[in-house]
Design a protein around this motif. Structure first.
Motif, mmCIF file in Angstrom:
data_model
loop_
_atom_site.group_PDB
_atom_site.id
_atom_site.type_symbol
_atom_site.label_atom_id
_atom_site.label_comp_id
_atom_site.label_asym_id
_atom_site.label_seq_id
_atom_site.Cartn_x
_atom_site.Cartn_y
_atom_site.Cartn_z
ATOM 1 N N UNK A 145 0.822 -1.218 0.000
ATOM 2 C CA UNK A 145 0.000 0.000 0.000
ATOM 3 C C UNK A 145 0.853 1.263 0.000
ATOM 4 N N UNK A 146 2.030 1.191 0.632
ATOM 5 C CA UNK A 146 2.878 2.398 0.654
ATOM 6 C C UNK A 146 3.349 2.767 -0.742
ATOM 7 N N UNK A 147 3.341 1.811 -1.662
ATOM 8 C CA UNK A 147 3.750 2.096 -3.025
ATOM 9 C C UNK A 147 2.700 2.817 -3.847
ATOM 10 N N UNK A 148 1.447 2.746 -3.417
ATOM 11 C CA UNK A 148 0.389 3.375 -4.214
ATOM 12 C C UNK A 148 -0.378 4.465 -3.470
ATOM 13 N N UNK A 149 -0.220 4.528 -2.155
ATOM 14 C CA UNK A 149 -0.954 5.515 -1.351
ATOM 15 C C UNK A 149 0.010 6.393 -0.570
ATOM 16 N N UNK A 150 -0.487 7.531 -0.109
ATOM 17 C CA UNK A 150 0.239 8.358 0.848
ATOM 18 C C UNK A 150 -0.207 7.921 2.224
ATOM 19 N N UNK A 151 0.731 7.472 3.032
ATOM 20 C CA UNK A 151 0.384 6.954 4.357
ATOM 21 C C UNK A 151 1.272 7.626 5.390
ATOM 22 N N UNK A 152 0.653 7.976 6.519
ATOM 23 C CA UNK A 152 1.393 8.627 7.598
ATOM 24 C C UNK A 152 0.998 8.024 8.936
ATOM 25 N N UNK A 153 1.906 8.120 9.876
ATOM 26 C CA UNK A 153 1.644 7.709 11.261
ATOM 27 C C UNK A 153 1.765 8.954 12.132
ATOM 28 N N UNK A 154 0.933 9.035 13.155
ATOM 29 C CA UNK A 154 0.909 10.197 14.046
ATOM 30 C C UNK A 154 1.303 9.776 15.456
ATOM 31 N N UNK A 155 2.128 10.604 16.084
ATOM 32 C CA UNK A 155 2.662 10.311 17.408
ATOM 33 C C UNK A 155 2.418 11.495 18.331
ATOM 34 N N UNK A 156 2.073 11.193 19.544
ATOM 35 C CA UNK A 156 1.877 12.204 20.575
ATOM 36 C C UNK A 156 2.927 11.948 21.645
ATOM 37 N N UNK A 157 3.873 12.864 21.764
ATOM 38 C CA UNK A 157 4.944 12.667 22.734
ATOM 39 C C UNK A 157 5.710 11.384 22.499
ATOM 40 N N UNK A 158 5.882 10.992 21.262
ATOM 41 C CA UNK A 158 6.611 9.780 20.932
ATOM 42 C C UNK A 158 5.790 8.510 20.983
ATOM 43 N N UNK A 159 4.506 8.610 21.342
ATOM 44 C CA UNK A 159 3.626 7.445 21.449
ATOM 45 C C UNK A 159 2.659 7.449 20.267
ATOM 46 N N UNK A 160 2.514 6.306 19.632
ATOM 47 C CA UNK A 160 1.618 6.168 18.486
ATOM 48 C C UNK A 160 0.193 6.566 18.869
ATOM 49 N N UNK A 161 -0.422 7.436 18.059
ATOM 50 C CA UNK A 161 -1.781 7.893 18.331
ATOM 51 C C UNK A 161 -2.744 7.648 17.181
ATOM 52 N N UNK A 162 -2.248 7.505 15.949
ATOM 53 C CA UNK A 162 -3.141 7.323 14.816
ATOM 54 C C UNK A 162 -2.392 7.207 13.517
ATOM 55 N N UNK A 163 -3.145 7.219 12.417
ATOM 56 C CA UNK A 163 -2.538 7.137 11.093
ATOM 57 C C UNK A 163 -3.496 7.711 10.058
ATOM 58 N N UNK A 164 -2.950 7.953 8.873
ATOM 59 C CA UNK A 164 -3.765 8.414 7.747
ATOM 60 C C UNK A 164 -3.404 7.642 6.493
ATOM 61 N N UNK A 165 -4.347 7.655 5.571
ATOM 62 C CA UNK A 165 -4.129 7.135 4.222
ATOM 63 C C UNK A 165 -4.794 8.101 3.249
ATOM 64 N N UNK A 166 -4.087 8.407 2.185
ATOM 65 C CA UNK A 166 -4.672 9.147 1.066
ATOM 66 C C UNK A 166 -4.472 8.281 -0.167
ATOM 67 N N UNK A 167 -5.587 7.831 -0.719
ATOM 68 C CA UNK A 167 -5.545 7.088 -1.979
ATOM 69 C C UNK A 167 -5.642 8.137 -3.089
ATOM 70 N N UNK A 168 -4.639 8.192 -3.958
ATOM 71 C CA UNK A 168 -4.626 9.243 -4.995
ATOM 72 C C UNK A 168 -5.859 9.188 -5.885
ATOM 73 N N UNK A 169 -6.140 10.292 -6.568
ATOM 74 C CA UNK A 169 -7.312 10.352 -7.438
ATOM 75 C C UNK A 169 -7.335 9.232 -8.461
ATOM 76 N N UNK A 170 -8.520 8.619 -8.566
ATOM 77 C CA UNK A 170 -8.757 7.546 -9.534
ATOM 78 C C UNK A 170 -10.187 7.684 -10.024
#
Length: 148
Positions: free
Chosen positions: A39-64
């Motif tokens: 999925x990292x090869x076809x989407x924009x993916x991010x991880x979110x951290x609060x004070x160094x601790x994992x809190x969430x993530x995002x995915x953006x699937x490019x326009x299709x």
């Protein structure tokens, strides 16, 4: 308030973190590390951290789509970090990325067993398009929504 740090999913540690959030929030569609790497090869993916601790993530699937203009944005926040504005920050960031990719239509998808996610999407201007089961034997539908 501790700063929310967001980084691209681009190494083994961030791939594992993104996978953890996805699999916790979407237990009916568990992804392997290889699935996430693909999925990292076809989407924009991010991880979110609060004070160094994992809190969430995002995915953006490019326009299709037929017109090449529909992008999908997904923001996921771990339950213990919800209702603090992190989801809104992640969502706005993902929307900005989709628009930078020239998306004309923005959609999202929520698992019906995630009422917090559905309410969040509706509060942010998304309207339901359809409900469907991903695979034969599934019992919890997915909900596609479009930004109005």
């Amino acid at each position: 308030m501790t700063e929310l740090r967001i980084r691209a999913v681009d190494d083994d540690a961030s791939i594992c973190d993104w996978q953890y959030v996805h699999n916790l929030i979407i237990p009916g569609d568990v992804l392997s590390l290889d699935d996430v790497r693909a999925r990292t090869g076809r989407n924009r993916m991010e991880a979110a951290y609060l004070g160094g601790v994992l809190a969430g993530c995002t995915t953006v699937r490019p326009p299709t789509g037929d017109n090449g203009a529909t992008a999908t944005v997904i923001a996921r926040v771990l339950p213990q970090y919800r209702r603090r504005g992190f989801g809104t920050r992640l969502h706005e960031r993902a929307l900005g990325q989709a628009r930078a990719l020239d998306a004309q239509v923005i959609e999202t998808v929520v698992l019906a067993s995630n009422p917090d996610g559905l309410r969040f999407a509706e509060r942010h201007g998304f309207v339901e398009l359809e409900r469907y089961l991903l695979r034969e034997g599934d019992t919890v539908p997915w909900i596609d929504l479009r930004l109005a």
